[in-house]
Motif scaffolding. Structure first.
Motif, short mmCIF file in Angstrom:
data_model
loop_
_atom_site.label_atom_id
_atom_site.label_comp_id
_atom_site.label_asym_id
_atom_site.label_seq_id
_atom_site.Cartn_x
_atom_site.Cartn_y
_atom_site.Cartn_z
N GLN A 62 0.80 -1.22 0.00
CA GLN A 62 0.00 0.00 0.00
C GLN A 62 0.84 1.28 0.00
O GLN A 62 0.31 2.37 0.16
CB GLN A 62 -0.92 0.01 1.24
N ILE A 63 2.14 1.15 -0.19
CA ILE A 63 3.02 2.32 -0.18
C ILE A 63 2.76 3.18 -1.40
O ILE A 63 2.70 2.69 -2.52
CB ILE A 63 4.50 1.88 -0.14
N ASP A 64 2.63 4.49 -1.17
CA ASP A 64 2.48 5.46 -2.26
C ASP A 64 3.87 5.73 -2.82
O ASP A 64 4.68 6.40 -2.19
CB ASP A 64 1.84 6.74 -1.73
N LEU A 65 4.15 5.19 -3.98
CA LEU A 65 5.49 5.31 -4.56
C LEU A 65 5.90 6.74 -4.83
O LEU A 65 7.09 7.06 -4.83
CB LEU A 65 5.59 4.48 -5.84
N THR A 66 4.96 7.63 -5.06
CA THR A 66 5.32 9.03 -5.33
C THR A 66 5.88 9.71 -4.08
O THR A 66 6.50 10.75 -4.19
CB THR A 66 4.11 9.83 -5.85
N ARG A 67 5.73 9.09 -2.92
CA ARG A 67 6.30 9.65 -1.70
C ARG A 67 7.75 9.22 -1.48
O ARG A 67 8.46 9.88 -0.72
CB ARG A 67 5.45 9.26 -0.49
N ILE A 68 8.16 8.12 -2.13
CA ILE A 68 9.52 7.64 -1.91
C ILE A 68 10.39 7.67 -3.17
O ILE A 68 11.59 7.47 -3.09
CB ILE A 68 9.52 6.20 -1.32
N ARG A 126 5.07 9.80 -13.68
CA ARG A 126 4.72 9.32 -15.02
C ARG A 126 5.11 10.38 -16.03
O ARG A 126 4.97 11.55 -15.74
CB ARG A 126 3.21 9.04 -15.13
N PRO A 127 5.67 10.05 -17.16
CA PRO A 127 5.83 8.72 -17.74
C PRO A 127 7.14 8.04 -17.35
O PRO A 127 7.40 6.94 -17.80
CB PRO A 127 5.81 9.00 -19.23
N MET A 128 7.96 8.66 -16.53
CA MET A 128 9.25 8.07 -16.18
C MET A 128 9.14 6.99 -15.11
O MET A 128 9.96 6.08 -15.05
CB MET A 128 10.21 9.17 -15.72
N LEU A 129 8.12 7.06 -14.25
CA LEU A 129 7.95 6.07 -13.20
C LEU A 129 7.42 4.77 -13.80
O LEU A 129 6.32 4.72 -14.34
CB LEU A 129 6.98 6.58 -12.13
N LEU A 130 8.23 3.72 -13.73
CA LEU A 130 7.86 2.44 -14.31
C LEU A 130 7.38 1.43 -13.27
O LEU A 130 6.65 0.51 -13.58
CB LEU A 130 9.05 1.85 -15.08
N VAL A 131 7.79 1.62 -12.02
CA VAL A 131 7.34 0.72 -10.94
C VAL A 131 5.92 1.12 -10.56
O VAL A 131 5.65 2.27 -10.24
CB VAL A 131 8.28 0.79 -9.73
N GLU A 132 5.01 0.17 -10.62
CA GLU A 132 3.62 0.43 -10.29
C GLU A 132 3.29 0.11 -8.84
O GLU A 132 2.48 0.77 -8.22
CB GLU A 132 2.69 -0.39 -11.18
N LYS A 133 3.94 -0.94 -8.31
CA LYS A 133 3.56 -1.41 -6.98
C LYS A 133 4.69 -2.26 -6.40
O LYS A 133 5.35 -3.00 -7.12
CB LYS A 133 2.30 -2.26 -7.11
N ILE A 134 4.90 -2.14 -5.09
CA ILE A 134 5.80 -3.03 -4.39
C ILE A 134 4.97 -4.24 -3.96
O ILE A 134 4.00 -4.10 -3.23
CB ILE A 134 6.43 -2.35 -3.16
N GLU A 135 5.36 -5.41 -4.44
CA GLU A 135 4.62 -6.64 -4.12
C GLU A 135 5.05 -7.19 -2.76
O GLU A 135 4.22 -7.59 -1.96
CB GLU A 135 4.86 -7.70 -5.20
N SER A 136 6.36 -7.23 -2.52
CA SER A 136 6.87 -7.76 -1.25
C SER A 136 8.31 -7.30 -1.04
O SER A 136 9.01 -6.99 -1.99
CB SER A 136 6.80 -9.28 -1.22
N ILE A 137 8.71 -7.27 0.23
CA ILE A 137 10.09 -6.95 0.59
C ILE A 137 10.51 -7.92 1.69
O ILE A 137 9.74 -8.17 2.61
CB ILE A 137 10.22 -5.50 1.10
N SER A 138 11.73 -8.44 1.58
CA SER A 138 12.30 -9.29 2.62
C SER A 138 13.74 -8.83 2.86
O SER A 138 14.25 -8.02 2.10
CB SER A 138 12.26 -10.76 2.18
N PRO A 139 14.39 -9.35 3.88
CA PRO A 139 15.78 -8.95 4.12
C PRO A 139 16.73 -9.30 2.96
O PRO A 139 17.78 -8.70 2.82
CB PRO A 139 16.17 -9.74 5.38
N TYR A 173 15.04 -1.41 -7.39
CA TYR A 173 15.99 -1.39 -6.26
C TYR A 173 15.70 -0.19 -5.34
O TYR A 173 15.65 -0.33 -4.13
CB TYR A 173 17.44 -1.32 -6.77
N ALA A 174 15.52 0.98 -5.93
CA ALA A 174 15.24 2.18 -5.15
C ALA A 174 13.95 2.04 -4.34
O ALA A 174 13.88 2.43 -3.19
CB ALA A 174 15.16 3.40 -6.06
#
Length: 68
Positions: free
Chosen positions: A5-11, A16-29, A64-65
């Motif tokens: 649920q992270i708003d990618l525009t905050r991090i 758009r149109p440069m933002l290609l990541v739509e959603k973070i699915e999962s993060i682990s260590p 990565y970012a």
């Protein structure tokens, strides 16, 4: 925190149109998973509709970012 649920525009500095990541699915260590896309008429679409080679580099960098 629910990373899906992270708003990618905050991090991310990209919009758009440069933002290609739509959603973070999962993060682990040890890694992360994102959903990335480029529309047919997007910045990295070739005239034939195929993805241009620089798009992969940009998608990896943005993924990565986003997960970092």
């Amino acid at each position: 925190m629910d990373v899906t649920q992270i708003d990618l525009t905050r991090i991310m500095p990209h919009r758009r149109p440069m933002l290609l990541v739509e959603k973070i699915e999962s993060i682990s260590p040890t890694g992360g998973r994102v959903r990335a896309a480029n529309p047919e008429d997007g910045l990295f679409a070739g005239k034939d509709g195929f993805l241009l080679p620089p798009a992969l580099i940009e998608m990896v960098a943005q993924a990565y970012a986003a997960c970092d």
